[in-house]
Design an enzyme around this catalytic site. Structure first.
Site, PDB file in Angstrom:
ATOM      1  N   LEU A  94      21.433 -31.120 -64.396  1.00  0.00           N
ATOM      2  CA  LEU A  94      22.677 -31.914 -64.023  1.00  0.00           C
ATOM      3  C   LEU A  94      22.041 -33.271 -63.913  1.00  0.00           C
ATOM      4  O   LEU A  94      21.003 -33.343 -63.009  1.00  0.00           O
ATOM      5  CB  LEU A  94      23.428 -31.390 -62.965  1.00  0.00           C
ATOM      6  CG  LEU A  94      24.094 -30.062 -62.998  1.00  0.00           C
ATOM      7  CD1 LEU A  94      24.612 -29.741 -61.717  1.00  0.00           C
ATOM      8  CD2 LEU A  94      25.024 -30.079 -64.022  1.00  0.00           C
ATOM      9  N   ARG A  95      22.705 -34.090 -64.482  1.00  0.00           N
ATOM     10  CA  ARG A  95      22.140 -35.720 -64.262  1.00  0.00           C
ATOM     11  C   ARG A  95      22.555 -36.334 -62.829  1.00  0.00           C
ATOM     12  O   ARG A  95      21.613 -37.038 -62.594  1.00  0.00           O
ATOM     13  CB  ARG A  95      22.461 -36.600 -65.370  1.00  0.00           C
ATOM     14  CG  ARG A  95      21.863 -36.238 -66.829  1.00  0.00           C
ATOM     15  CD  ARG A  95      22.744 -36.574 -67.983  1.00  0.00           C
ATOM     16  NE  ARG A  95      24.204 -35.823 -67.972  1.00  0.00           N
ATOM     17  CZ  ARG A  95      24.842 -35.887 -68.936  1.00  0.00           C
ATOM     18  NH1 ARG A  95      24.447 -36.703 -69.928  1.00  0.00           N
ATOM     19  NH2 ARG A  95      25.941 -35.311 -68.979  1.00  0.00           N
ATOM     20  N   ASN A 121      15.608 -33.271 -61.749  1.00  0.00           N
ATOM     21  CA  ASN A 121      15.898 -34.411 -62.565  1.00  0.00           C
ATOM     22  C   ASN A 121      16.995 -34.882 -62.549  1.00  0.00           C
ATOM     23  O   ASN A 121      17.840 -34.801 -63.900  1.00  0.00           O
ATOM     24  CB  ASN A 121      15.360 -33.978 -64.169  1.00  0.00           C
ATOM     25  CG  ASN A 121      13.877 -33.100 -64.053  1.00  0.00           C
ATOM     26  OD1 ASN A 121      14.049 -31.938 -63.697  1.00  0.00           O
ATOM     27  ND2 ASN A 121      13.137 -33.676 -64.759  1.00  0.00           N
ATOM     28  N   ASP A 332      19.084 -22.692 -68.833  1.00  0.00           N
ATOM     29  CA  ASP A 332      18.428 -24.228 -69.011  1.00  0.00           C
ATOM     30  C   ASP A 332      19.593 -25.015 -69.654  1.00  0.00           C
ATOM     31  O   ASP A 332      19.413 -25.973 -70.332  1.00  0.00           O
ATOM     32  CB  ASP A 332      17.328 -23.994 -70.138  1.00  0.00           C
ATOM     33  CG  ASP A 332      16.628 -25.498 -70.070  1.00  0.00           C
ATOM     34  OD1 ASP A 332      16.513 -26.201 -69.121  1.00  0.00           O
ATOM     35  OD2 ASP A 332      16.160 -25.884 -71.133  1.00  0.00           O
ATOM     36  N   HIS A 336      25.314 -32.361 -72.577  1.00  0.00           N
ATOM     37  CA  HIS A 336      25.108 -33.885 -73.025  1.00  0.00           C
ATOM     38  C   HIS A 336      26.325 -34.294 -73.567  1.00  0.00           C
ATOM     39  O   HIS A 336      27.303 -33.670 -74.207  1.00  0.00           O
ATOM     40  CB  HIS A 336      23.938 -34.019 -73.994  1.00  0.00           C
ATOM     41  CG  HIS A 336      22.611 -33.870 -73.610  1.00  0.00           C
ATOM     42  ND1 HIS A 336      22.107 -34.744 -72.740  1.00  0.00           N
ATOM     43  CD2 HIS A 336      21.738 -32.902 -73.665  1.00  0.00           C
ATOM     44  CE1 HIS A 336      20.982 -34.455 -72.198  1.00  0.00           C
ATOM     45  NE2 HIS A 336      20.498 -33.518 -72.682  1.00  0.00           N
TER      46      HIS A 336
END
Lengths: 455, 321
Positions: A94-95, A121, A332, A336
């Site tokens: 996850l951003r 990340n 994974d 996006h």
């Protein structure tokens, strides 16, 4: 979910009737009757029932409730479908820590996943105690599924100085790694493995030699040459993996290699295990269900890291899952926005969503190869739970009632537009799949239910 | 004089690459190009077949000869030609490639000629527009009009393509010219070799149907055509090859190495040349051996043929000079 239903709100949009419940609400007593109970950890695979009470598993057994449902309990008829421990997905990207969690938890619940591990990340990077605690709090607020952070192994994911592993573990980090990045510096890796021993912590690495991978965007080989795309050789993965395993040997650390994609890597782990090293590994559905041919005419939805490899590698990954070399299957999951995928291949972001398709794609392993259904489920439940030292992933009395009910045969066509995830970047769009989640239960509470399949 | 325009069957909306073209389609394009060569040598070079049509040259990468060649080709056919140079850095900041395509599409061009530094970018763009798209070079992938002009040059000098032995030498790895030429020449029945140090060859290049050589003299042996490729400056100093000096010594084309090829072997280069790097300067200018200037001339004719073919603007019978 009749009792809880009054107070649950429907998060789900679209004109389907599937519901995803929010707002924690403790169910008191619920009896799951007429189920095929599968508990990969104990090898149980039999018709039976399960009773949850106060969010925990009170009882379960083959033949339980065969004579009818108990009184003073809500009854859920599983209609012969499988009741198994909720899935544990140890690799979700996850951003934004916090913000995207809700979206991810909805997707996870729809995929039968009850526990996810999020990679560090994010922006900001999960490398501080404050952030680990923040994620813990947000998880409590969102309340849908269990979220545990993997903390950064090095500060800022820069590959240099190691993080406060002991403190981070105390705050709730379940593993350490630089997530999508690979630790390049051998001395840093050595010290990390070594230091982690004092707390018995797990180091997770996605092995890739960054200089060999260089500007590569797909598997090196004939297809990359034809398409004029820069390639990443198999050697980039196995070289890093072999180095790490030498360091495990040197330090005695606990090491988990993530996203194995090549035949060579599977073989290296197989031999490391045979030597008795404390090494485990995982892979993800694209690496056993697809090969580089899927790139076709620059399909950016299959731009992945590591890249899809050739058919021989795919088969070797399947073999690794079957023979136990590969301990866990992860999604994974990497959402996006379509703008970052509607780009020339080399400019597109890498990664795919995977939470909602994880189980269905993994079920193919039981139909095409020699893997039994309980063994396959083990890779999605007790396998990762054991690696991470988590309680979940098994049916156990007094354990939280985190479970999934699914029909392993229900056919469906994976349709990106129908995914609950806001991001639609699945490499499996259009694939005919078998196996659908009917109900996902967390701490005794139904968080996902597809009544369309429950008739 | 009267030039008979050959008929050509070309059931493709775009020209994105050589891959997927049949020998007849390639021959047809070459025949049509041939008809323009003579015309381009006349004082009055202008035709009207594309009158009223709009061609946009959209270049995301620097180019002088390809862009000029397309511009001349369009103008000689009477089309309105607009050149747009877009730096990719500004594209990355805001507008995406697809936004650019949609914007241009709204201006109703008939042909878009696109060059882009990323492989596959031209195809991506072609999916979003209503007009015909010609690939003017995408990354390392394809540069179909270059391969066609090379083929036309060879065919005019050697009378055929089939059965010829062609050596493509130099930076194969990063070259779209090499990939398009390998495809076209193989489709037309030539035997293609690639000659380069292993660092400049992409993986499994042999599977494209070529023979691989690492020694220049061996690779050039009995060749009819020696095609040299440009080596980019940034690849010369220690990354892919140790130095310019060493590269020229082993892989630069000079009279001595050319001895290995057939006595009438033709030298080609897509330009721009690095004299003294991949090719000896004197040899490049040797009118008896080098077809380099002729390649440039053929470029205009080939691009005229491509523009006509894709716009469907071909006259049904013979055209007029």
């Amino acid at each position: 979910m009749a009792k809880g239903a009054k107070k649950t709100k429907t998060v789900k949009a679209k004109a389907t009737t599937k519901t995803v419940a929010a707002a924690p609400k403790t169910a008191n007593r619920t009896a799951y009757v007429n189920a095929r109970l599968i508990d990969p950890a104990s090898g149980l695979d039999a018709p039976g029932g399960l009773l949850s009470e106060g969010g925990r598993i009170a009882d379960f057994a083959a033949g339980l409730f065969a004579d009818g449902a108990p009184e003073n309990a809500e009854t859920i008829d599983c209609r012969g479908r499988i009741l198994a421990p909720g899935l544990v997905d140890m690799r979700v990207r996850l951003r934004d820590p916090g913000h995207e969690h809700k979206e991810a938890t909805v997707s996870a619940a729809a995929g039968g996943i009850t526990t996810i591990i999020v990679l560090p990340n994010t922006d900001p990077v999960i490398d501080s105690v404050a952030l680990v605690e923040f994620i813990g709090r947000r998880t409590g607020e969102a309340g849908l599924i269990n979220i545990h952070p993997m903390a950064a192994l090095t500060q800022g994911l820069e590959g240099g100085e190691i993080t406060e592993m002991g403190l981070l573990a105390g705050a709730g980090a379940v593993a350490f790694g630089d997530g999508a990045a690979s630790i390049d510096d051998s001395l840093v890796m050595r010290r990390a493995l070594s230091y982690a021993r004092s707390f018995g912590l797990l180091i997770v690495q996605r092995p890739e030699d960054s200089s060999l991978a260089s500007d590569g965007v797909m598997n090196e080989g004939e297809i990359a040459t034809r398409l004029g795309l820069a390639g990443i050789p198999n050697a980039a993965e196995v070289i890093r993996l072999e180095r790490d395993i030498r360091l495990v040997e040197l330090t005695g650390g606990r090491y988990h290699a993530s996203l194995l994609s090549t035949a060579e890597s599977v073989d290296v782990v197989r031999r490391a295990k045979a030597r008795g090293l404390n090494v485990t590994c995982d892979t993800a559905p694209p690496y056993f269900a697809l090969n580089e041919i899927a790139v076709g005419d620059y399909r950016t939805f299959v731009r992945l890291s590591p890249p899809l490899r050739c058919e021989e590698d795919r088969r070797a990954v399947v073999e690794g899952i079957e023979d136990g070399t590969i301990d866990a299957i992860v999604s994974d999951h990497a959402p996006h926005h379509q703008d970052s995928k509607r780009q020339p291949f080399a400019q597109a972001e890498s990664g795919a969503v995977g939470l909602e398709t994880l189980l269905a794609i993994a079920l193919d392993l039981t139909r095409e190869g020699s893997l039994s259904l309980p063994d396959m489920l083990g890779k999605l439940t007790c396998g990762p739970a054991d690696i991470l030292g988590l309680d979940g992933g098994r049916l156990k009395k007094k354990a939280p009632a985190d479970m999934v009910v699914f029909d392993p045969d229900a056919p469906w066509k994976i349709d990106a537009d129908q995914l609950l995830s806001k991001s639609k970047n699945t490499p499996f769009d259009g694939k005919l799949a078998q196996g659908r989640v009917i109900r996902t239960v967390i701490s005794g509470r139904t968080v996902f239910h597809d009544p369309g399949l429950d008739a | 004089m009267t030039i008979v325009t050959p008929k050509i069957s070309f059931p493709h909306r775009h020209l994105l690459g050589i891959e997927g073209l049949s020998p007849d389609e390639i021959s047809g394009l070459l025949d049509l190009s041939e008809s323009h060569v003579e015309q381009n040598r006349q004082t009055d070079k202008k035709r009207t077949t594309l009158r009223g049509r709009t061609c946009i040259n959209l270049f995301f990468e620097n180019s002088t000869r390809t862009r000029t060649s397309f511009e001349l080709a369009g103008k000689r056919l009477g089309a309105d030609v607009i050149n747009m140079s877009v730096s990719t850095s500004s594209i990355k900041k805001g507008e995406t490639l697809i936004d650019t395509a949609m914007t241009l599409n709204a201006m109703h061009p008939d042909v878009l000629v696109v060059r882009h530094p990323d492989s596959g970018a031209v195809q991506l763009l072609s999916e979003k527009v209503n007009c015909a798209v010609i690939n003017g070079g995408d990354g390392r992938h394809e540069h179909p009009t270059q391969a066609l002009l090379d083929a036309l040059t060879i065919r005019r000098r050697k009378g055929k393509l089939s059965g010829l032995r062609v050596a493509i030498c130099g930076d194969i790895m990063h070259s779209r010219v090499a990939r398009s030429n390998i495809r076209l020449l193989s489709i037309m029945g030539a035997q293609v070799r690639v000659v380069a140090p292993p660092t400049l060859l992409p993986a499994e290049i042999g599977k494209l149907g070529v023979e691989t050589f690492h020694h220049m003299e061996e690779g050039l042996k009995d060749c009819d055509i020696v095609m040299m490729l440009r080596l980019q400056l940034e690849r010369m100093n220690g990354s892919f090859v140790p130095s310019v000096r060493e590269y020229f010594r082993f892989y630069g084309l000079d009279y001595a190495k050319l001895e290995a090829a057939k006595p009438d072997a033709l030298i080609m280069h897509p330009g721009p040349m690095n004299r003294g790097v991949e090719i000896d300067g004197e040899l490049a200018d040797d009118i008896n051996r080098s077809a380099i200037r002729e390649q440039v001339e053929m470029g205009v004719a080939v691009r005229m043929a491509c523009l006509e073919t894709l716009t469907g603007a071909l006259p049904q019978s013979g055209g007029e000079a």
